[in-house]
Design an enzyme around this catalytic site. Structure first.
Site, PDB file in Angstrom:
ATOM      1  N   GLY A 241       0.819  -1.208   0.000  1.00  0.00           N
ATOM      2  CA  GLY A 241       0.000   0.000   0.000  1.00  0.00           C
ATOM      3  C   GLY A 241       0.848   1.251   0.000  1.00  0.00           C
TER       4      GLY A 241
ATOM      5  CG  HIS B 167      -2.708  32.042 -12.244  1.00  0.00           C
ATOM      6  ND1 HIS B 167      -1.918  31.782 -13.336  1.00  0.00           N
ATOM      7  CD2 HIS B 167      -2.867  30.846 -11.615  1.00  0.00           C
ATOM      8  CE1 HIS B 167      -1.604  30.500 -13.369  1.00  0.00           C
ATOM      9  NE2 HIS B 167      -2.166  29.915 -12.318  1.00  0.00           N
ATOM     10  CD  GLU B 168      -4.356  30.712  -7.626  1.00  0.00           C
ATOM     11  OE1 GLU B 168      -5.197  29.803  -7.600  1.00  0.00           O
ATOM     12  OE2 GLU B 168      -3.151  30.489  -7.841  1.00  0.00           O
TER      13      GLU B 168
ATOM     14  CG  ASP C  52      -1.502  25.878 -13.440  1.00  0.00           C
ATOM     15  OD1 ASP C  52      -1.639  25.257 -12.375  1.00  0.00           O
ATOM     16  OD2 ASP C  52      -1.729  27.097 -13.564  1.00  0.00           O
TER      17      ASP C  52
END
Length: 682
Positions: A241, A464-465, A539
């Site tokens: 895991g 941008h945000e 991004d």
């Protein structure tokens, strides 16, 4: 009867094994100190504190007064002067008068000569008229200890340095850490004297894993229940895991529940710089385990020695590691039997383990310990919140919905961080806001409100945000935004939190909308300012990897078709060539670029159509620095795609949100907006 009564106190007064380590250990440095003292003492045996150096004038006077009994020329370097015993009573010889016993036969004076011939001539001239002159005795004296030390001492120093280095290298090895015991097992033994207090009640969640692991414990406690039906317990179980999901904690619970000897060690404990040590430690480990059977051996991070053999094509295989693995394979299921010895192992890299290690008869079971779902997170929060003091506003259901994708270790960190934040604020109880701040701290990093950002840069960051927030709000399959901030956190100048649906499978449309939302920040800069910045580094990295996976792994591209170049075995890591031709590689690059450009055009189209709302949202973000879902609803209206989700308050989803699905705030990689320096984006 008397014998019996006499023996009872002996059995009751047996030394406690826990107190063995309290006895002072013998230090070999005492031996070195005694040898040094002995050598120095032998050197001092020939040294007399009463011997005094004199000049020629004093010596000439003694010769003229006929006070000298013997004059010994030693090694033609110096002369030892012995005064007559009857003359030693004189007052002038008081300082050099010898005592009784040691030193009584030593000379009283020493004269350092220059030339031997001149010295002998001068002494002879002084005594030419004496009836009984003192004749010079020539003596060659060898310093045996000094000569011996000149070649013995360097050898002793080299031997001592070698033993010191070997002790440091083998410190912590079995059998007291001596160099001769370096091949002994380094496993830590937990038995009835050093038992583990953790049990399965302390392990929240992991219900499916506990069912399988408890069967092994039950077999050790009640073997007849299985053997009467002809069943055999699995020889080994492999816990697989992600990090922090509780694999080692589960092994500790097994140690606490089984009540049998439990050997615990790490895969790296077999690795040593000496050839053959790893295999020797494996043999010694299983030898100890067989003597204490039935017992359990737990090897944490087994991928340190269990990596597939012959993988590295560049430098060849690591023979020492492979020898250790071969010995482990033989001990687990070789010619000899290991009745009553059960192997537990844990790793988060099961894909690189050797296939022979995973076959039936060795690790019969692979127990997958995955990230906890909503109900499991509730149980984990309950365990870690037991020692905390919190007020009534804190709800376990609410917190579990705020932390999708969190492991058990992350949840423990949230609880601890919330307690630290509350203590920093001089509170007597932990509030709901403290937990929310702790979650933000773990996801995005520490706030840096003192970071110097110019007004123009702050405006670019806000748009941008706001671009991310607007695009994600207006797309059906994009994760809806819950919170956006332009307060710098960690290395990012802005961050966003989303509310995803925890999917098991994902369609092309869902992945494409996520690409569009991720590119919303750069598209917003392009639409509003007509130029782009370096703030979209994170991004671009994210969309490139996702588009590559869509084309190469998931077969979601029409040009490439239903083909996947994903290698679940991990062997492509060591391959120089790609699994596809150069023509296909060129086509893959073209299709990846096409998907990203389509997503970018879609993001610009959405923001151009909602330019006024985008500017309004950015202005609010500049003013408040932090905006929530309610601010987006005020500007864009209710989101029509998630009518089933109801929200309450400014801290995220309400406690009624996400009924029927595991919903919560999904942390994303903080989205850096336009920085001044390029390295701010990293």
């Amino acid at each position: 009867m008397n014998d019996t009564n006499e023996k009872k106190p002996e059995s009751n007064n047996r030394p406690d094994p826990k107190l063995k380590n309290n006895k002072p250990r013998f230090s070999y440095y005492w031996i070195y100190a005694l040898l040094a003292v002995l050598i120095i003492g032998l050197q001092l045996m020939n040294w007399n504190t009463t011997v005094k150096n004199i000049g020629w004038g004093e010596l000439k006077e003694m010769i003229l007064n006929q006070e000298i009994e013997r004059l010994v020329l030693v090694n033609k370097e110096f002369a030892e002067v012995f005064i007559k015993k009857d003359k030693l009573a004189l007052e002038k010889f008081k300082e050099v008068r010898p005592g009784e016993g040691f030193g009584s036969t030593r000379p009283q004076y020493v004269y350092n000569i220059g030339s031997v011939e001149t010295f002998e001539k001068d002494v002879s001239d002084i005594q030419k008229d004496f009836e009984k002159p003192v004749y010079i005795e020539n003596l060659t004296r060898r310093n045996v200890w000094g000569d011996a030390l000149s070649w013995i001492l360097p050898v002793l120093l080299l031997i001592g340095a070698w033993f010191f280095i070997m002790r440091m290298m083998s410190r912590g090895a079995g059998g007291g850490g001596q160099i001769f015991n370096i091949g002994k097992s380094k496993a830590q033994l937990f038995d009835k004297d050093t038992h583990v207090s953790i049990n399965f009640n302390d392990v929240a969640g992991l219900e499916e894993a506990k069912v399988e692991i408890m069967e092994i414990v039950d077999f050790l406690k009640n073997p007849k229940k299985y053997t009467t039906l002809g069943g055999k317990i699995p020889k080994g179980a492999l816990l697989v895991g992600p990090p922090g999901t509780g694999k080692t904690l589960l092994a500790k619970a097994v140690a606490g529940e089984a009540k049998v000897p439990f050997f615990s060690l790490s895969g790296s404990d077999f690795v040593e710089m000496f050839v053959g040590v790893g295999a020797s430690r494996v043999r010694d480990l299983f030898k100890q385990a067989k003597e204490k059977a039935p017992c359990i051996i737990f090897i944490d991070e087994i991928d340190a020695i269990g990596r597939a053999r012959g993988r590295n094509q560049i430098t060849g295989a690591n023979d020492e590691r492979e020898n250790t693995l071969n010995q482990l394979l033989t001990e687990m299921d070789g010619f000899a039997t290991n009745a009553g010895v059960i192997i537990l192992a844990a790793t988060n890299r099961a894909d690189i383990l050797d296939r022979a290690l995973l076959r039936a008869g060795r690790f019969d079971r692979q127990i997958h310990v995955e990230l906890p779902d909503l109900e499991e997170r509730k149980a984990i929060f309950k365990v870690h919140m037991k020692p905390l003091k919190f007020d009534e506003s804190v709800g376990v259901d609410f917190l579990s919905k705020q932390t999708p994708g969190f492991s058990g270790a992350d949840i423990a960190n949230v609880c601890n961080e919330a307690a630290l934040i509350a203590a920093r604020r001089n509170k007597t109880e932990i509030s709901k806001q403290d937990f929310m701040d702790a979650i933000d701290r773990i996801i995005g990093g520490l706030e840096k409100r003192n970071k110097i950002i110019s007004p123009q840069e702050k405006k670019v960051i806000a748009f941008h945000e706001a671009g991310h927030a607007a695009v994600s709000w207006l797309l059906q399959y994009a994760h809806p935004l819950v919170k956006v901030t332009i307060v710098p956190r960690g290395k990012a100048l802005g961050a966003a939190w989303y509310l995803p649906e925890e999917r098991q499978i994902t369609t092309y449309e869902q992945m494409f909308d996520e690409l569009v939302a991720t590119l919303g920040g750069r598209a917003s800069e392009d639409v509003v300012f007509g130029k782009i910045s370096t703030g979209a580094l994170n991004d671009l990295e994210k969309v490139t990897k996702q588009a590559y996976a869509m084309v190469v792994y998931f077969g979601l591209n029409k040009e490439i078709g239903n083909v996947s170049y994903y290698d679940s075995t991990g062997q492509q890591e060591y391959s120089f060539s790609k699994p596809y031709s150069e023509a296909t590689a060129q086509l893959i690059d073209t299709e990846i670029k096409k998907i990203i450009e389509q997503a970018y055009s879609r993001a610009k189209e959405i923001l151009s159509e909602n330019r006024d709302k985008l500017e309004e949202l950015a202005s609010i973000l500049l003013k408040k620095e932090v905006i929530f879902r309610e601010d987006l609803e005020t500007i864009f209206g209710k989101r029509p795609f998630d009518e089933s989700h109801e929200f309450n308050g400014q801290n995220g989803p309400s406690e009624n949100a996400g009924q029927g699905s595991d919903s919560g705030i999904q942390p994303v990689e903080p989205q850096p907006a336009e920085p001044v320096q390029p390295d701010e984006n990293q």
